[in-house]
Design a protein around this motif. Structure first.
Motif, PDB file in Angstrom:
ATOM      1  N   UNK A  19       0.903  -0.724   0.146  1.00  0.00           N
ATOM      2  CA  UNK A  19       0.383   0.016   0.285  1.00  0.00           C
ATOM      3  C   UNK A  19       0.750   1.025  -0.370  1.00  0.00           C
ATOM      4  N   UNK A  20       0.629   1.687  -1.124  1.00  0.00           N
ATOM      5  CA  UNK A  20       1.259   3.706  -0.879  1.00  0.00           C
ATOM      6  C   UNK A  20       0.120   4.251  -0.554  1.00  0.00           C
ATOM      7  N   UNK A  21       0.266   5.119   0.873  1.00  0.00           N
ATOM      8  CA  UNK A  21       0.071   6.170   1.015  1.00  0.00           C
ATOM      9  C   UNK A  21       0.409   7.908   0.594  1.00  0.00           C
ATOM     10  N   UNK A  22      -1.411   8.270   0.358  1.00  0.00           N
ATOM     11  CA  UNK A  22      -1.008   9.519   0.273  1.00  0.00           C
ATOM     12  C   UNK A  22       0.600  10.561   0.828  1.00  0.00           C
ATOM     13  N   UNK A  23       0.028   9.694   2.404  1.00  0.00           N
ATOM     14  CA  UNK A  23       1.390  10.557   2.980  1.00  0.00           C
ATOM     15  C   UNK A  23       2.700  10.337   2.273  1.00  0.00           C
ATOM     16  N   UNK A  24       2.991   8.951   1.078  1.00  0.00           N
ATOM     17  CA  UNK A  24       4.183   8.837   0.941  1.00  0.00           C
ATOM     18  C   UNK A  24       4.813   7.472   1.548  1.00  0.00           C
ATOM     19  N   UNK A  25       4.193   6.815   2.790  1.00  0.00           N
ATOM     20  CA  UNK A  25       4.164   5.583   3.766  1.00  0.00           C
ATOM     21  C   UNK A  25       4.182   4.352   2.797  1.00  0.00           C
ATOM     22  N   UNK A  26       5.208   3.844   3.031  1.00  0.00           N
ATOM     23  CA  UNK A  26       4.594   2.676   1.939  1.00  0.00           C
ATOM     24  C   UNK A  26       4.573   1.477   2.988  1.00  0.00           C
ATOM     25  N   UNK A  27       4.107   0.467   2.635  1.00  0.00           N
ATOM     26  CA  UNK A  27       3.340  -0.498   3.834  1.00  0.00           C
ATOM     27  C   UNK A  27       2.452  -1.528   3.349  1.00  0.00           C
ATOM     28  N   UNK A  84      12.396  -2.416   4.220  1.00  0.00           N
ATOM     29  CA  UNK A  84      13.857  -1.858   2.713  1.00  0.00           C
ATOM     30  C   UNK A  84      13.970  -3.005   2.144  1.00  0.00           C
ATOM     31  N   UNK A  85      14.219  -4.426   2.744  1.00  0.00           N
ATOM     32  CA  UNK A  85      15.182  -5.421   1.655  1.00  0.00           C
ATOM     33  C   UNK A  85      14.054  -5.156   0.667  1.00  0.00           C
ATOM     34  N   UNK A  86      12.165  -5.999   0.953  1.00  0.00           N
ATOM     35  CA  UNK A  86      11.635  -5.856  -0.125  1.00  0.00           C
ATOM     36  C   UNK A  86      10.642  -4.807  -1.116  1.00  0.00           C
ATOM     37  N   UNK A  87      11.521  -3.360  -0.768  1.00  0.00           N
ATOM     38  CA  UNK A  87      11.598  -2.373  -1.375  1.00  0.00           C
ATOM     39  C   UNK A  87      12.230  -2.447  -2.018  1.00  0.00           C
ATOM     40  N   UNK A  88      13.787  -3.341  -2.046  1.00  0.00           N
ATOM     41  CA  UNK A  88      15.208  -2.692  -2.724  1.00  0.00           C
ATOM     42  C   UNK A  88      14.570  -4.079  -3.864  1.00  0.00           C
ATOM     43  N   UNK A  89      13.693  -5.422  -3.338  1.00  0.00           N
ATOM     44  CA  UNK A  89      13.676  -6.481  -4.321  1.00  0.00           C
ATOM     45  C   UNK A  89      12.039  -5.641  -5.270  1.00  0.00           C
ATOM     46  N   UNK A  90      12.000  -5.180  -5.127  1.00  0.00           N
ATOM     47  CA  UNK A  90      10.731  -4.706  -6.179  1.00  0.00           C
ATOM     48  C   UNK A  90      11.393  -3.791  -7.071  1.00  0.00           C
TER      49      UNK A  90
END
Length: 108
Positions: A19-27, A84-90
């Motif tokens: 989920x990308x929230x309008x605040x910029x947070x990725x969850x 962070x590791x998942x974000x890097x993989x994506x």
């Protein structure tokens, strides 16, 4: 706009949602506990239904066919920050696909 509104939802095969929230947070939201129930959420165990998730433009929540919805505040509270590791993989997967597309387009 509400900072907790969802801007984008990406379903993953393990029945989680990025989920990308309008605040910029990725969850990341794990939907498996809900899917394992015999109630209405159990329907989301069907990949075709689960992957059809959309974001409600006016309310910033998650919606599926069959009148299933999930409010943005609950999605935020029930989710975890994306590791962070998942974000890097994506990002790696994204760039590999972009390079392959460019290669195929150049090859004609």
């Amino acid at each position: 706009m509400n900072a907790k509104y969802i801007a984008k939802a990406i379903p993953l095969r393990d029945f989680t949602l990025i989920l990308l929230f309008e605040s910029g947070e990725l969850r990341i939201l794990d939907m498996k506990p809900y899917i394992r129930t015999t109630g209405v959420w159990g329907k989301l165990g069907d990949w075709d239904l689960f992957s059809s998730v959309e974001v409600q433009e006016d309310l910033g929540g998650l919606v599926w066919p069959e009148d299933l919805d999930y409010c943005p505040d609950s999605a935020f509270m029930d989710s975890q920050p994306l590791p962070l590791s998942m974000l890097k993989d994506l990002i790696d997967v994204y760039w590999r696909r972009k390079q392959e597309e460019a290669h195929y387009e150049a090859a004609g």
